[in-house]
Structure formats: structure tokens, C-alpha cells
Design a protein around this motif. Structure first.
Motif, PDB file in Angstrom:
ATOM      1  N   VAL A 182       0.855  -1.185   0.000  1.00 16.99           N
ATOM      2  CA  VAL A 182       0.000   0.000   0.000  1.00 16.99           C
ATOM      3  C   VAL A 182       0.894   1.239   0.000  1.00 16.99           C
ATOM      4  O   VAL A 182       1.878   1.292   0.737  1.00 16.99           O
ATOM      5  CB  VAL A 182      -0.894   0.020   1.264  1.00 16.99           C
ATOM      6  CG1 VAL A 182      -1.726   1.299   1.330  1.00 16.99           C
ATOM      7  CG2 VAL A 182      -1.804  -1.203   1.291  1.00 16.99           C
ATOM      8  N   PRO A 183       0.585   2.251  -0.805  1.00 16.22           N
ATOM      9  CA  PRO A 183       1.383   3.478  -0.780  1.00 16.22           C
ATOM     10  C   PRO A 183       1.302   4.154   0.579  1.00 16.22           C
ATOM     11  O   PRO A 183       0.275   4.107   1.251  1.00 16.22           O
ATOM     12  CB  PRO A 183       0.767   4.342  -1.869  1.00 16.22           C
ATOM     13  CG  PRO A 183      -0.609   3.792  -2.044  1.00 16.22           C
ATOM     14  CD  PRO A 183      -0.506   2.330  -1.792  1.00 16.22           C
ATOM     15  N   LEU A 184       2.400   4.777   0.953  1.00 16.82           N
ATOM     16  CA  LEU A 184       2.498   5.437   2.259  1.00 16.82           C
ATOM     17  C   LEU A 184       2.814   6.908   2.085  1.00 16.82           C
ATOM     18  O   LEU A 184       3.745   7.273   1.360  1.00 16.82           O
ATOM     19  CB  LEU A 184       3.590   4.786   3.101  1.00 16.82           C
ATOM     20  CG  LEU A 184       3.869   5.450   4.456  1.00 16.82           C
ATOM     21  CD1 LEU A 184       2.808   5.025   5.477  1.00 16.82           C
ATOM     22  CD2 LEU A 184       5.261   5.100   4.965  1.00 16.82           C
ATOM     23  N   CYS A 185       2.042   7.767   2.746  1.00 13.45           N
ATOM     24  CA  CYS A 185       2.412   9.168   2.899  1.00 13.45           C
ATOM     25  C   CYS A 185       2.949   9.313   4.312  1.00 13.45           C
ATOM     26  O   CYS A 185       2.185   9.213   5.279  1.00 13.45           O
ATOM     27  CB  CYS A 185       1.202  10.082   2.684  1.00 13.45           C
ATOM     28  SG  CYS A 185       1.595  11.827   2.955  1.00 13.45           S
ATOM     29  N   ASP A 186       4.241   9.533   4.445  1.00 20.83           N
ATOM     30  CA  ASP A 186       4.855   9.585   5.780  1.00 20.83           C
ATOM     31  C   ASP A 186       4.732  10.995   6.344  1.00 20.83           C
ATOM     32  O   ASP A 186       5.695  11.765   6.393  1.00 20.83           O
ATOM     33  CB  ASP A 186       6.314   9.135   5.717  1.00 20.83           C
ATOM     34  CG  ASP A 186       6.800   8.621   7.061  1.00 20.83           C
ATOM     35  OD1 ASP A 186       6.196   8.989   8.093  1.00 20.83           O
ATOM     36  OD2 ASP A 186       7.771   7.849   7.097  1.00 20.83           O
ATOM     37  N   ILE A 224       0.301  14.603   0.977  1.00 23.94           N
ATOM     38  CA  ILE A 224      -0.553  13.587   0.363  1.00 23.94           C
ATOM     39  C   ILE A 224      -0.654  13.810  -1.143  1.00 23.94           C
ATOM     40  O   ILE A 224      -0.628  12.857  -1.933  1.00 23.94           O
ATOM     41  CB  ILE A 224      -1.952  13.587   1.004  1.00 23.94           C
ATOM     42  CG1 ILE A 224      -1.852  13.290   2.509  1.00 23.94           C
ATOM     43  CG2 ILE A 224      -2.841  12.532   0.347  1.00 23.94           C
ATOM     44  CD1 ILE A 224      -3.187  13.342   3.241  1.00 23.94           C
ATOM     45  N   ALA A 225      -0.760  15.065  -1.561  1.00 22.94           N
ATOM     46  CA  ALA A 225      -0.842  15.370  -2.999  1.00 22.94           C
ATOM     47  C   ALA A 225       0.408  14.895  -3.726  1.00 22.94           C
ATOM     48  O   ALA A 225       0.329  14.363  -4.838  1.00 22.94           O
ATOM     49  CB  ALA A 225      -1.044  16.869  -3.209  1.00 22.94           C
ATOM     50  N   LYS A 226       1.567  15.065  -3.093  1.00 21.19           N
ATOM     51  CA  LYS A 226       2.810  14.598  -3.716  1.00 21.19           C
ATOM     52  C   LYS A 226       2.833  13.085  -3.817  1.00 21.19           C
ATOM     53  O   LYS A 226       3.299  12.517  -4.807  1.00 21.19           O
ATOM     54  CB  LYS A 226       4.015  15.099  -2.925  1.00 21.19           C
ATOM     55  CG  LYS A 226       5.349  14.802  -3.610  1.00 21.19           C
ATOM     56  CD  LYS A 226       6.506  15.437  -2.882  1.00 21.19           C
ATOM     57  CE  LYS A 226       7.818  15.166  -3.625  1.00 21.19           C
ATOM     58  NZ  LYS A 226       8.970  15.776  -2.918  1.00 21.19           N
ATOM     59  N   THR A 227       2.323  12.394  -2.780  1.00 23.56           N
ATOM     60  CA  THR A 227       2.249  10.940  -2.830  1.00 23.56           C
ATOM     61  C   THR A 227       1.340  10.489  -3.965  1.00 23.56           C
ATOM     62  O   THR A 227       1.631   9.515  -4.667  1.00 23.56           O
ATOM     63  CB  THR A 227       1.712  10.382  -1.492  1.00 23.56           C
ATOM     64  OG1 THR A 227       2.581  10.791  -0.434  1.00 23.56           O
ATOM     65  CG2 THR A 227       1.633   8.859  -1.509  1.00 23.56           C
ATOM     66  N   MET A 228       0.248  11.204  -4.177  1.00 25.74           N
ATOM     67  CA  MET A 228      -0.716  10.824  -5.213  1.00 25.74           C
ATOM     68  C   MET A 228      -0.234  11.141  -6.618  1.00 25.74           C
ATOM     69  O   MET A 228      -0.462  10.370  -7.558  1.00 25.74           O
ATOM     70  CB  MET A 228      -2.050  11.537  -4.966  1.00 25.74           C
ATOM     71  CG  MET A 228      -2.826  11.044  -3.771  1.00 25.74           C
ATOM     72  SD  MET A 228      -4.397  11.952  -3.641  1.00 25.74           S
ATOM     73  CE  MET A 228      -5.160  11.082  -2.264  1.00 25.74           C
ATOM     74  N   THR A 229       0.405  12.290  -6.777  1.00 28.02           N
ATOM     75  CA  THR A 229       0.720  12.772  -8.137  1.00 28.02           C
ATOM     76  C   THR A 229       2.201  12.745  -8.484  1.00 28.02           C
ATOM     77  O   THR A 229       2.560  12.866  -9.658  1.00 28.02           O
ATOM     78  CB  THR A 229       0.219  14.219  -8.315  1.00 28.02           C
ATOM     79  OG1 THR A 229       1.005  15.093  -7.486  1.00 28.02           O
ATOM     80  CG2 THR A 229      -1.248  14.340  -7.943  1.00 28.02           C
ATOM     81  N   GLY A 230       3.057  12.650  -7.465  1.00 33.22           N
ATOM     82  CA  GLY A 230       4.497  12.725  -7.713  1.00 33.22           C
ATOM     83  C   GLY A 230       4.992  14.140  -7.900  1.00 33.22           C
ATOM     84  O   GLY A 230       6.167  14.357  -8.176  1.00 33.22           O
TER      85      GLY A 230
END
Length: 408
Positions: A182-186, A224-230
Motif C-alpha cells: 500500500v502506498p504510504l504518505c509519511d 498527500i498530494a505529492k504521494t498521489m501525483t508525484g
């Protein structure tokens, strides 16, 4: 023989996927980003505790859920995202699990962000936390919903929530993310880096020892936006929501009485302005006496008075010379004056801050003048202020602001 080779290859692929979970998220991420870019509707639910939920810490109108929607549209201009807040104060992961179907899966989301831990660390064991997170992930995937796990924000180290213990719970979430691909936003790591590199800025992202203010929620949304979109997106400078007198205007339109609780000398001025709106609305102004009070006394008054009173409009106008012992006391007291001047959850009355500069045009600006401006922005509140070179009287500045907002 061929079948055996296929089975053997499948086992190897599965094993490699476990060792390299990023590849799985990379594929899902491409699909998610492609959907964002396509302009197809995307529904996102943010699932968590009081940090996620809508409470006074951020002004009672928006949270990182709303900021994330803004951030995603910045990163992907033609994205069509709808955001749903599923945060509830006091929740642990097991409490969230009990309402997962009702508050999350029934909304038919495409993606769910999950942020629990700050309550789990004081009520649940690490094993219980792990099992509940795993169950949330399993049930979301069974419903064909993508999941992003988000570690909680960093907190002020206290005996009830020691940082050393929070780190252990963050480690468990990282392990669950890795094991279940699962992707993680730390979020914790991002806050901790900010605290290490720029502690004053980190301090201004916190409403109290645990909860971020709107400045902190904007920071969460960036992560979170960076985790989703890079893509890195800055939410700094995002203005507060429009219509700061929304509740007051509804009362005026319905010609209902308005109860104003305002720090002097603004109490009589605000009452006069509202009574001149051209309606038959009755205005009652209760003075919040300011003479010879320290910031600590203002904080105590706000705590004991405002929520019990339930006014329609609160005007915070703390004198610039109100005594305090240190910058930290200034930040804490001003923050809690703002906090206590609002309802606990969703905004039930209007709250506006008047900067001390409005009442002292010839006094040189101080360091705390700018600090107060930053605190008000971080709380997502509106500020009546005096701009450089503005020589109007306090009455003229306040009247002009109210006339503009009431007209809009």
C-alpha cells in the motif's frame, strides 16, 4: 511441465512483488494519475480522527481534505475531484473500522486516505493497531478502492503522548504499508523534518500539542498530494474561505436579532455598523472588556465565556500591549483565544480578528504584529488590518471592511 513452470514463475513474481511493493503502487499510481489527467470524476475520502475531522483547530470550515482537493487541482489542472471528510474526534483505528462501511465504502470512493494513530497510541496495543489497519486495507481493496496509509503528524512531546511511543506506531503503519503493498504518505516524517530544520515554522503549524491548525493542514495536503501525483505543490498563501460574515448575513436577511460579543472598543462600533444595514435587525452587543488584562487572562475569559454564550458574531481585538512573558506564551495564548472564540466543531457563528495596528496608526510595527498575522492566517480566520500608509481612523477601517463583506 509447462504448467509447473507457470506456477513456479507466478510464485517468483509474487515473491518479488512482496520484496518490491513500489512496483505495484507505481502501476496503480499511473492509472490514478491518468484518471486525474483525463478529467474523469474522482472521489476521495479522507478517513481518520480529529486531525482529519472538521473542528475549531482549523476555523470550523475546512480541513486538509479540502486543501488536498485544491492541491490536486493545482498539480493536475483539469482534475475533477470530489472530497469527502470522514474524520471523527477521538477515533482509534478500531472505531474507524466499525464505521468503515457507513462513512467510507458507502460513498463509493475511488481512493481512501487513512490516518489513525494519535488515539491508538494511548488506548491500543501495537498489535491491535496493526490488525485494525490491515483489516481496513483488506476491506477497502475488497471493495475495489485504492488506499493510501498516512502516518500521523508529529506532536509536542507529552507524558500522555510521548514522541518515542508515536514513533513506534508510525513504524507499524510503515510495516503494514510495505507488507500489503500500500502506498504510504509519511506525514510524521515530513513534520519531524520541518521541526528539525525550522522549529519556529513547525510551531506555527500546530493549534495545540496534538492538532495542526490550518497551516498544518495545508502542509498535510502538500504531502498527500505529492504521494498521489508525484508533484510538489505549495499551499502556502491559500486565503481563508470567502464570506467571513456568512452567519451574520443570514440573520440580517431574515431580520433576526444578532448577538455580538466584541472586545472593546470594537463592541459599540460593530453594533453601530450592523444597525445601519438598512434592515430592522436588532443588534445586541456584549462588551468583552479589555482594560488591564494579560494575554493569559484573555485566554481564560475566552475559554469560560464564548462557547457557553453562543453568540452570533465574535470580534477578537486583543490590545497590542497585553502583557505576556515570552514569544511562546504569546503564540499559545493568541492561538487559544482564537480556538475558544469558535464553536467546537463546524462553525456555528462568525469570528473575526482585528489587528492592534488598526487602533494605533502612529505606533511603530513590532515583531509580534507580524507574528499575530501569521497566527490568524494559520487559523483560517479573517483579519481586519491596517495596511502600510493607511492613515484612516480605526472606525473608518472597520466600517469599510464590514460594508464590503456585508455587501458581498
Amino acid at each position: 511441465m509447462i504448467n509447473r513452470m507457470r506456477v513456479h514463475s507466478a510464485l517468483i513474481a509474487a515473491f518479488l512483488a512482496i520484496l518490491n511493493p513500489v512496483s505495484t503502487w507505481a502501476d496503480e499510481s499511473k492509472q490514478f494519475r491518468k484518471r486525474l489527467s483525463s478529467g474523469d470524476p474522482v472521489r476521495i475520502v479522507c478517513f481518520g480522527d480529529s486531525v482529519t475531522g472538521l473542528y475549531y483547530h482549523t476555523g470550523g470550515r475546512r480541513t486538509y481534505t479540502d486543501m488536498l482537493g485544491i492541491a490536486l487541482r493545482k498539480a493536475v489542472p483539469n482534475a475533477k475531484v470530489s472530497m469527502i471528510n470522514a474524520g471523527v474526534s477521538g477515533n482509534t483505528a478500531v472505531a474507524g473500522l466499525k464505521r468503515l462501511e457507513r462513512d467510507v465504502l458507502s460513498k463509493k470512493p475511488d481512493l481512501v486516505t487513512v490516518m489513525f494513530g494519535l488515539n491508538d497510541m494511548v488506548r491500543r496495543s501495537l498489535d491491535q493497531y496493526r490488525k485494525n489497519l490491515e483489516e481496513i486495507v483488506t476491506r477497502c481493496r475488497a471493495a475495489n478502492v485504492q488506499v493510501i496509509l498516512c502516518t500521523p503528524n508529529a506532536v509536542t512531546d507529552t507524558s500522555s503522548r510521548p514522541t518515542s511511543k508515536l514513533i513506534q506506531f508510525c513504524r507499524v503503519m510503515r510495516e503494514v504499508a510495505k507488507q500489503h503493498r500500500v502506498p504510504l504518505c509519511d506525514t510524521y516524517a515530513a513534520f519531524d523534518r520541518l521541526r528539525t530544520t525550522d522549529r519556529p515554522r513547525w510551531r506555527l503549524t500546530m493549534s495545540d500539542a496534538i492538532h495542526p491548525n490550518m497551516g498544518g493542514h495545508q502542509f498535510i495536503a502538500e504531502q498527500i498530494a505529492k504521494t498521489m501525483t508525484g508533484q510538489a505543490v505549495s499551499m502556502e498563501g491559500t486565503p481563508p474561505p470567502s464570506d467571513p460574515l456568512r452567519h451574520t448575513k443570514k440573520l440580517i436577511a431574515a431580520t433576526k436579532p444578532i448577538h455580538v460579543f466584541a472586545m472593546s472598543p470594537a463592541d459599540e462600533l460593530i453594533a453601530s455598523i450592523l444597525q445601519q444595514t438598512g434592515t430592522s435587525t436588532t443588534v445586541k452587543a456584549t462588551p468583552w472588556v479589555t482594560a488591564n488584562k494579560s494575554l493569559a487572562q484573555f485566554e481564560s475569559q475566552a475559554r469560560a465565556t464564548v462557547r457557553k454564550m453562543k453568540p452570533d458574531l465574535v470580534i477578537v481585538a486583543v490590545p497590542g500591549d497585553a502583557a505576556c512573558k515570552s514569544e511562546e506564551e504569546f503564540i499559545k495564548a493568541q492561538t487559544w483565544i482564537h480556538n475558544w472564540s469558535q464553536s467546537f466543531g463546524r462553525q456555528e457563528w462568525d469570528c473575526v480578528v482585528i489587528h492592534p495596528a488598526v487602533f494605533r496608526p502612529v505606533v511603530p510595527a513590532t515583531k509580534r504584529d507580524e507574528l499575530l498575522r501569521r497566527l490568524v492566517r494559520a487559523q483560517d480566520l479573517h483579519l481586519i488590518d491596517r495596511t502600510q500608509g493607511d492613515e484612516r481612523s480605526a472606525k473608518e477601517i472597520v466600517r469599510a471592511w464590514f460594508q464590503r463583506e456585508l455587501k458581498d
